[in-house]
Design a protein around this motif. Structure first.
Motif, PDB file in Angstrom:
ATOM      1  N   GLY A  14       0.759  -1.254   0.214  1.00 48.18           N
ATOM      2  CA  GLY A  14      -0.017   0.180  -0.066  1.00 48.18           C
ATOM      3  C   GLY A  14       0.667   0.414   0.017  1.00 48.18           C
ATOM      4  N   ARG A 169      -6.774  -4.340  -1.379  1.00 48.08           N
ATOM      5  CA  ARG A 169      -7.745  -3.268  -2.664  1.00 48.08           C
ATOM      6  C   ARG A 169      -8.712  -3.744  -3.815  1.00 48.08           C
ATOM      7  NH1 ARG A 169      -3.741   0.425  -4.002  1.00 48.08           N
ATOM      8  NH2 ARG A 169      -3.829  -0.004  -6.565  1.00 48.08           N
ATOM      9  N   ASP A 170      -8.988  -5.140  -2.643  1.00 44.04           N
ATOM     10  CA  ASP A 170     -10.498  -5.922  -3.703  1.00 44.04           C
ATOM     11  C   ASP A 170     -11.409  -4.646  -3.004  1.00 44.04           C
ATOM     12  OD1 ASP A 170     -12.018  -7.588  -5.078  1.00 44.04           O
ATOM     13  OD2 ASP A 170     -12.140  -8.253  -2.926  1.00 44.04           O
ATOM     14  N   ARG A 215      -7.324   1.208  -2.425  1.00 43.81           N
ATOM     15  CA  ARG A 215      -7.602   2.085  -3.326  1.00 43.81           C
ATOM     16  C   ARG A 215      -8.573   3.424  -3.402  1.00 43.81           C
ATOM     17  NH1 ARG A 215      -6.829  -0.999  -8.241  1.00 43.81           N
ATOM     18  NH2 ARG A 215      -6.635  -2.992  -7.651  1.00 43.81           N
ATOM     19  N   GLN A 217      -9.571   5.261  -5.315  1.00 42.62           N
ATOM     20  CA  GLN A 217     -10.847   5.345  -6.561  1.00 42.62           C
ATOM     21  C   GLN A 217     -11.840   5.102  -5.383  1.00 42.62           C
ATOM     22  OE1 GLN A 217      -8.154   3.665  -7.026  1.00 42.62           O
ATOM     23  NE2 GLN A 217      -7.780   3.418  -9.380  1.00 42.62           N
ATOM     24  N   HIS A 218     -11.495   4.220  -4.547  1.00 45.42           N
ATOM     25  CA  HIS A 218     -12.855   3.380  -3.850  1.00 45.42           C
ATOM     26  C   HIS A 218     -13.324   4.290  -2.613  1.00 45.42           C
ATOM     27  CE1 HIS A 218     -11.876  -0.944  -4.972  1.00 45.42           C
ATOM     28  NE2 HIS A 218     -12.318   0.139  -5.907  1.00 45.42           N
TER      29      HIS A 218
END
Length: 397
Positions: A14, A169-170, A215, A217-218
Motif C-alpha cells: 500500500g 485493494r479488493d 484504492r 478510487q474506492h
C-alpha cells in the motif's frame, strides 16, 4: 503474506507501511517483532499528555465555577468531578501503557460488539440532555458510548486491515466489511443525534483505510456517495441548518443562532496577547454557553491570551506529531494502524473544536481532548493514549 498480514517483498504494498525494526537479528522487513522486553516509552507523549491534563483541570475549574455555583450551589462541583475522572483515567493510562499492544487484537471483535450494544442501549434507555440521547445514566455517573466507539473502532479496523493485508485493494474483501461497520455505527450515532462524532469517526476510518492501502478510487467513490447523505442530514434537520446559517453570518441573528459563535469570538478577542489573567474571564459568566466543554478554548484564550492559546496548540501539535511518528516506526502493521487511528481521532477532534471556537467551522458537539470537561471523554482518551504509549515502547529508538 506474513503472519501479521503485512505483504511480503514479492507483493505490491500500500502507499504506507511501518518501518521494520533495525539492528542485528532483526526480523524480515514487514514481520512483527516477537513478544519480549520493551524499550522505554515515548516520554514526550507522556509529558505532553500530563501537561494538557493538568491545564485542563485548572481551566475546567476556572471556566465552570460560576456555572457550578449557579447550578449546584458549589463552585467546585465540576472541578471535583473532573478530578475524580482524572484519578480514574491516569491509572488506566498507566495500566494500558504496560499491556502489550498486540493483545488488543484479541479484543477487536468484542470491542466492536460492545460498541454496538452500547449504542443501541443508549437509544433505548439513554438519558436526554440538550435534546440528544447520548448518555447512559448509572446514577452515580453517566457514560457516553460514542466516546468508547471512537477508540473501539480503532482497534477493530487495525485488526481488520492487518488480517486482509493487500486484499484491502479488493473492495468486497477489504472495504466491504469496513464499510458495513462504519455505516452501522455512524447510523446509530446519528440517531442520538450526534453529527460531530459521526464525522470524526468517518474521518478516522477513511484515514486508516488509506494508510492500509485501499484504492483511492474506492475511497473517492464512497466520499462522493457520503456527501449527498451529509447534505440531506443537514438540510432535513432544522437545528443543523440553523447552525450552518449562523456559521455563514452569525451577526444575522446575534441573540439567537449566532450567539455561541459571537460570544466565543468576543472571548478570544478580549484576551489580547497575554490575557486577562487566570480566572478573570468575563464572557464565561452567563455570556458564553458551554464554557467548560465545547468552548473551553475561548475561556482559555480570554484568560491566557494569544500566547497561551498558541502554547496549547503547540502542545497538541507535538502530541499529534509524536503519535504519527509512533505509527510510522511501529514494528508491525497492527501497531502502525492502531497508533495512526488513535492519533487521528485525537487530531480530528482538536481541529474541529478549534475550528468551531474560531468560527472557521460550523458548531458541532466536539469537545477538546484532555481540556474539556467530561468523564467519558477523559478516561477513554487517557486509555487510548496509554495504548499509544505502549506501541511507542516497541518502536526503534
Amino acid at each position: 503474506m506474513t503472519a501479521a498480514g503485512v505483504p511480503g517483498p514479492h507483493r505490491r504494498r500500500g502507499p504506507w507501511r511501518p518501518a521494520p525494526p533495525h539492528g542485528a537479528g532483526a526480523a524480515a522487513p514487514g514481520a512483527p517483532r516477537p513478544f519480549g522486553r520493551s524499550r522505554e516509552m515515548d516520554r514526550t507523549i507522556f509529558a505532553v499528555t500530563v501537561i494538557l491534563l493538568a491545564l485542563g483541570i485548572a481551566m475546567v475549574f476556572s471556566a465552570s465555577f460560576a456555572k457550578a455555583m449557579d447550578d449546584a450551589g458549589d463552585p467546585f462541583y465540576f472541578l471535583k468531578r473532573q478530578l475524580l475522572w482524572a484519578l480514574v483515567g491516569v491509572p488506566v493510562m498507566w495500566l494500558f501503557s504496560h499491556i502489550e499492544y498486540r493483545h488488543w487484537r484479541q479484543m477487536a471483535r468484542p470491542a466492536l460488539y460492545s460498541t454496538l450494544v452500547l449504542l443501541v442501549a443508549v437509544l433505548l434507555i439513554g438519558a436526554a440532555r440538550g435534546g440528544a440521547e447520548r448518555w447512559i445514566d448509572f446514577g452515580f455517573f453517566s457514560f457516553q458510548p460514542s466516546e468508547w466507539a471512537k477508540f473501539a473502532l480503532c482497534i477493530f479496523f487495525a485488526d481488520h486491515f492487518t488480517r486482509v493485508g493487500p486484499q484491502v485493494r479488493d473492495f468486497r474483501r477489504g472495504l466491504g466489511p469496513w464499510l458495513l461497520v462504519v455505516a452501522t455505527v455512524s447510523g446509530l450515532i446519528m440517531l442520538q443525534p450526534d453529527l460531530g462524532t459521526t464525522v470524526a469517526i468517518g474521518g478516522m476510518a477513511v484515514l486508516m483505510a488509506f494508510l492500509a492501502g485501499a484504492r483511492i478510487q474506492h475511497l473517492l467513490a464512497l466520499g462522493a456517495l457520503a456527501v449527498p447523505a451529509l447534505i440531506v442530514a443537514i438540510t432535513q434537520s432544522e437545528y443543523r441548518w440553523r447552525r450552518i446559517t449562523a456559521f455563514l453570518d452569525p451577526w444575522a441573528d446575534p441573540q439567537g443562532t449566532g450567539y455561541h459563535l459571537i460570544q466565543g469570538l468576543l472571548a478570544l478577542g478580549s484576551g489580547g496577547w497575554f490575557g486577562l489573567g487566570f480566572g478573570l474571564s468575563r464572557q464565561k459568566i452567563w455570556y458564553l454557553p458551554e464554557q467548560h466543554t465545547d468552548f473551553i478554548l475561548a475561556v482559555l484564550g480570554e484568560e491566557l491570551g494569544l500566547l497561551g492559546t498558541l502554547t496549547v496548540l503547540a502542545l497538541y501539535a507535538v502530541l499529534i506529531w509524536r503519535g504519527f511518528r509512533t505509527a510510522a516506526t511501529a514494528p508491525d502493521t497492527f501497531g502502525a494502524l492502531l497508533a495512526a487511528g488513535i492519533t487521528s481521532i485525537i487530531a480530528i477532534q482538536v481541529v474541529v473544536n478549534i475550528g468551531v471556537v474560531t468560527a472557521t467551522l460550523p458548531i458541532t458537539g466536539i469537545t477538546l481532548p484532555l481540556l474539556s470537561y467530561g468523564g467519558s471523554s477523559l478516561v477513554v482518551t487517557l486509555a487510548a493514549i496509554g495504548i499509544l504509549i505502549n506501541v511507542s515502547r516497541h518502536c526503534p529508538q
